[in-house]
Design an enzyme around this catalytic site. Structure first.
Site, PDB file in Angstrom:
ATOM      1  N   LYS A  22      -3.527  18.023 -36.456  1.00  0.00           N
ATOM      2  CA  LYS A  22      -2.913  17.696 -37.758  1.00  0.00           C
ATOM      3  C   LYS A  22      -3.988  17.133 -38.703  1.00  0.00           C
ATOM      4  O   LYS A  22      -4.084  17.529 -39.857  1.00  0.00           O
ATOM      5  CB  LYS A  22      -1.826  16.649 -37.562  1.00  0.00           C
ATOM      6  N   ASN A  23      -4.827  16.219 -38.173  1.00  0.00           N
ATOM      7  CA  ASN A  23      -5.784  15.519 -39.040  1.00  0.00           C
ATOM      8  C   ASN A  23      -7.024  16.340 -39.371  1.00  0.00           C
ATOM      9  O   ASN A  23      -7.875  15.873 -40.128  1.00  0.00           O
ATOM     10  CB  ASN A  23      -6.165  14.166 -38.423  1.00  0.00           C
ATOM     11  N   CYS A 116       1.715   1.801 -46.313  1.00  0.00           N
ATOM     12  CA  CYS A 116       2.661   2.367 -45.343  1.00  0.00           C
ATOM     13  C   CYS A 116       2.814   1.337 -44.221  1.00  0.00           C
ATOM     14  O   CYS A 116       2.277   0.232 -44.289  1.00  0.00           O
ATOM     15  CB  CYS A 116       2.148   3.697 -44.817  1.00  0.00           C
ATOM     16  N   ARG A 121      -3.682   0.166 -46.978  1.00  0.00           N
ATOM     17  CA  ARG A 121      -4.385   1.455 -47.059  1.00  0.00           C
ATOM     18  C   ARG A 121      -4.842   1.766 -48.490  1.00  0.00           C
ATOM     19  O   ARG A 121      -4.421   2.722 -49.116  1.00  0.00           O
ATOM     20  CB  ARG A 121      -3.521   2.562 -46.477  1.00  0.00           C
ATOM     21  N   ASP A 303      -5.646   5.813 -33.308  1.00  0.00           N
ATOM     22  CA  ASP A 303      -4.430   6.638 -33.221  1.00  0.00           C
ATOM     23  C   ASP A 303      -3.889   6.754 -31.798  1.00  0.00           C
ATOM     24  O   ASP A 303      -2.821   7.338 -31.602  1.00  0.00           O
ATOM     25  CB  ASP A 303      -4.696   8.036 -33.777  1.00  0.00           C
ATOM     26  N   ARG A 396       6.406  14.297 -37.650  1.00  0.00           N
ATOM     27  CA  ARG A 396       5.282  14.435 -38.586  1.00  0.00           C
ATOM     28  C   ARG A 396       4.021  14.858 -37.836  1.00  0.00           C
ATOM     29  O   ARG A 396       3.152  15.496 -38.393  1.00  0.00           O
ATOM     30  CB  ARG A 396       5.001  13.104 -39.294  1.00  0.00           C
TER      31      ARG A 396
HETATM   32  C1  EPZ Z   1      -7.237   9.038 -41.178  1.00  0.00           C
HETATM   33  O1  EPZ Z   1      -6.555   8.234 -42.117  1.00  0.00           O
HETATM   34  C2  EPZ Z   1      -6.161   9.623 -40.284  1.00  0.00           C
HETATM   35  N1  EPZ Z   1      -5.240  10.445 -41.072  1.00  0.00           N
HETATM   36  C3  EPZ Z   1      -5.379   8.494 -39.608  1.00  0.00           C
HETATM   37  O2  EPZ Z   1      -4.413   9.085 -38.729  1.00  0.00           O
HETATM   38  C4  EPZ Z   1      -6.356   7.656 -38.784  1.00  0.00           C
HETATM   39  O3  EPZ Z   1      -5.666   6.573 -38.203  1.00  0.00           O
HETATM   40  C5  EPZ Z   1      -7.480   7.134 -39.692  1.00  0.00           C
HETATM   41  O4  EPZ Z   1      -8.132   8.238 -40.361  1.00  0.00           O
HETATM   42  C6  EPZ Z   1      -8.533   6.370 -38.908  1.00  0.00           C
HETATM   43  O5  EPZ Z   1      -9.078   7.179 -37.912  1.00  0.00           O
HETATM   44  C7  EPZ Z   1      -5.626  11.703 -41.431  1.00  0.00           C
HETATM   45  O6  EPZ Z   1      -6.718  12.144 -41.122  1.00  0.00           O
HETATM   46  C8  EPZ Z   1      -4.620  12.510 -42.207  1.00  0.00           C
HETATM   47  P1  EPZ Z   1      -9.384   5.602 -43.103  1.00  0.00           P
HETATM   48  P2  EPZ Z   1      -7.369   7.593 -43.376  1.00  0.00           P
HETATM   49  O7  EPZ Z   1      -9.629   5.838 -44.550  1.00  0.00           O
HETATM   50  O8  EPZ Z   1      -8.409   8.527 -43.841  1.00  0.00           O
HETATM   51  C9  EPZ Z   1      -9.469   1.231 -44.907  1.00  0.00           C
HETATM   52  C10 EPZ Z   1      -2.306   9.433 -37.764  1.00  0.00           C
HETATM   53  O9  EPZ Z   1      -1.605   8.698 -37.073  1.00  0.00           O
HETATM   54  N2  EPZ Z   1      -9.799   1.878 -46.190  1.00  0.00           N
HETATM   55  O10 EPZ Z   1     -10.442   5.942 -42.111  1.00  0.00           O
HETATM   56  O11 EPZ Z   1      -6.354   7.122 -44.351  1.00  0.00           O
HETATM   57  C11 EPZ Z   1      -8.041   1.515 -44.480  1.00  0.00           C
HETATM   58  O12 EPZ Z   1      -7.147   0.613 -45.107  1.00  0.00           O
HETATM   59  C12 EPZ Z   1      -3.018   8.869 -38.978  1.00  0.00           C
HETATM   60  O13 EPZ Z   1      -2.503  10.654 -37.552  1.00  0.00           O
HETATM   61  C13 EPZ Z   1     -10.109   1.092 -47.289  1.00  0.00           C
HETATM   62  O14 EPZ Z   1     -10.106  -0.136 -47.205  1.00  0.00           O
HETATM   63  O15 EPZ Z   1      -8.039   6.330 -42.670  1.00  0.00           O
HETATM   64  C14 EPZ Z   1      -8.097   1.325 -42.983  1.00  0.00           C
HETATM   65  O16 EPZ Z   1      -7.963  -0.058 -42.690  1.00  0.00           O
HETATM   66  C15 EPZ Z   1      -2.669   7.403 -39.228  1.00  0.00           C
HETATM   67  N3  EPZ Z   1     -10.408   1.698 -48.472  1.00  0.00           N
HETATM   68  C16 EPZ Z   1      -9.507   1.800 -42.626  1.00  0.00           C
HETATM   69  O17 EPZ Z   1     -10.253   1.813 -43.857  1.00  0.00           O
HETATM   70  C17 EPZ Z   1     -10.413   3.071 -48.600  1.00  0.00           C
HETATM   71  O18 EPZ Z   1     -10.722   3.575 -49.703  1.00  0.00           O
HETATM   72  C18 EPZ Z   1      -9.539   3.213 -42.030  1.00  0.00           C
HETATM   73  O19 EPZ Z   1      -8.927   4.071 -42.945  1.00  0.00           O
HETATM   74  C19 EPZ Z   1     -10.090   3.849 -47.474  1.00  0.00           C
HETATM   75  C20 EPZ Z   1      -9.787   3.246 -46.273  1.00  0.00           C
END
Ligand code: EPZ
Length: 418
Positions: A22-23, A116, A121, A303, A396
């Site tokens: 999915k990701n 969420c 996020r 995850d 999802r």
């Molecule tokens: C991706 O989300 C995945 N989703 C998530 O999977 C996964 O948990 C996550 O990466 C971490 O591996 C998809 O790929 C669609 P991040 P993403 O930006 O990109 C902070 C699932 O269950 N952050 O790496 O949104 C954020 O708040 C989902 O399949 C900022 O602070 O994750 C978090 O604490 C859930 N500012 C951390 O970084 C930003 O601009 C990691 O988030 C962006 C992120």
């Protein structure tokens, strides 16, 4: 709303085919915005989140044909650069269209995704990076209004955010000059995206390391790509196998995408066998508590934290789980406690004391991976029935999970409710 009913206790056995990730699929679909000729993606999973991204792209005029295994995308009929709030709020990954829209059309209007269940996020790293590439960014009534011609730059991310890395790679493909991104995410899904973009004519090197270099090009063409197997789905099935003292082989996922996770499963006492494109896990004689700290790839994946907690709730001994990626990703704890688990949470740390067994109970899904943890807990519980409501969270990210678990010997079914 559907419910999933489980009577646990049966050890899971046999083999399950893992679907496309999915990701990986979600950013690959967004990347099709950059392609000026049609694209085809193979091994696409049939999931609600994929349908949501399909809707977002179709509403922009992209022609999307999805047969349930392959997807054909043609951006030549695109007539909008807007991703609306009512779709983006449903699925945060919709925000991944920002970078490719900017790269292809020089402008975009994308709703802020909002928070969420697992945290606020924010998207500050995405926006800072796109500004560093020369975009003008304005926030207006909950929307990001971005525009400008992009120029290559040297950018260091504050945190290796997966989505921000993906947005910036896609934008930089069409920037003039060279972009060097450091402190980037190294997840396999990033490597998959770079491979697809290079197939389209991009010039990306270093994906999977902490320095990615992108030489901007004038246009990207079309092409075909096969989505990598879903490492998180594979890990979820392997955890269900170990948690039920079973013996399951997953086919279609790459073990090198799960090294840290598989190491922890072995440390707990499970037997892991790795073959070509398949991973086998068994734990006939039970398993012990282990300590987990989630980290960006190649560390233990956030995850799989909730699902691992469910398994460790009946391990012999104590486990300490530290969630270092998201600020509140213990939504599964309250429900696991109702099933008899012994878990204490203090900030981002959970202490899990293994109990003899769990007992079935009515529980509520809250987010995708917490819901998967409740399914594993239901498969463990030898007494009573577990009734999981709000299963749309599970749909999802997991295709027909009850059918595929049933094929492994689980007593699980879906009932329509109301
Ligand atoms: C991706 O989300 C995945 N989703 C998530 O999977 C996964 O948990 C996550 O990466 C971490 O591996 C998809 O790929 C669609 P991040 P993403 O930006 O990109 C902070 C699932 O269950 N952050 O790496 O949104 C954020 O708040 C989902 O399949 C900022 O602070 O994750 C978090 O604490 C859930 N500012 C951390 O970084 C930003 O601009 C990691 O988030 C962006 C992120």
């Amino acid at each position: 709303m559907d419910k999933i009913l489980i009577r646990g206790g049966a050890p899971l056995r046999c083999t399950v085919a893992i679907r496309g990730a999915k990701n990986a699929t979600l950013p690959l679909m967004a990347a099709a915005i950059l392609a000026e000729k049609p694209c085809t993606l193979h091994n696409v999973p049939c999931l609600h989140d994929i349908f949501t991204m399909d809707k977002i792209l179709s509403d922009m005029g992209m022609a999307v044909e999805f047969t349930g295994r392959y997807m054909h995308l043609d951006s030549s009929s695109m007539n909008s650069v807007e991703a609306p709030y009512d779709l983006v709020r449903k699925m945060r990954a919709s925000f991944f269209v920002l970078g490719p829209l900017l790269g292809r059309f020089g402008k975009a209007r994308v709703s802020l995704p909002g928070g969420c269940a697992i945290g606020a996020r924010p998207v500050d790293i995405h926006l800072k990076g796109l500004e560093a590439l020369g975009a003008t960014i304005r926030i207006e009534s909950g929307y990001v209004e971005a525009e400008g011609a992009l120029t290559g730059a040297d950018i260091t991310l504050d945190f290796p955010s997966v989505g921000a890395t993906e947005n910036m790679i896609m934008a930089a493909c069409r920037a003039s000059g060279v972009t060097r991104l450091s402190n980037v995410a190294r997840e396999p899904e990033i490597v998959d995206l770079a491979q697809f973009l290079n197939t389209l004519g991009a010039r990306i090197s270093g994906a999977g390391t902490d320095l990615i270099t992108i030489v901007g090009v004038d246009a990207l063409s079309g092409g075909e790509h096969t989505v990598i197997g879903d490492r998180i789905e594979a890990g979820t099935f392997l955890l269900a196998a170990v948690a039920t003292h079973g013996d399951v082989t997953v086919q279609g996922a790459q073990s090198e995408h799960l090294t840290a996770f598989l190491g922890k499963l072995e440390e707990s006492g499970a037997t892991i066998e790795i073959g070509a494109n398949r991973i086998r896990a068994k734990a006939a004689n039970g398993f012990e508590g282990v300590d987990i700290t989630t980290q960006p790839f190649p560390g233990f994946p956030t995850d799989l934290q909730a699902q691992m907690m469910a398994m460790l709730s009946v391990a012999q001994g104590v486990s300490i789980i530290k969630e270092m990626v998201f600020e509140s990703r213990f939504m599964q704890v309250a429900e696991l406690l109702r099933m008899g688990a012994d878990i204490e949470v203090d900030g981002n740390t959970a202490v899990v004391r293994g109990v003899k067994n769990l007992s079935g109970a009515p529980v509520m899904a809250s987010d995708l991976r917490a819901s998967a943890a409740l399914v594993i807990a239901g498969l463990i519980a030898q007494k009573g029935e577990t009734a999981i409501s709000r299963v749309y969270h599970i749909d999802r990210g997991y295709e027909r999970i009850e059918e595929r678990l049933c094929a492994l010997g689980a007593d699980i079914r879906r009932v329509r409710e109301g």
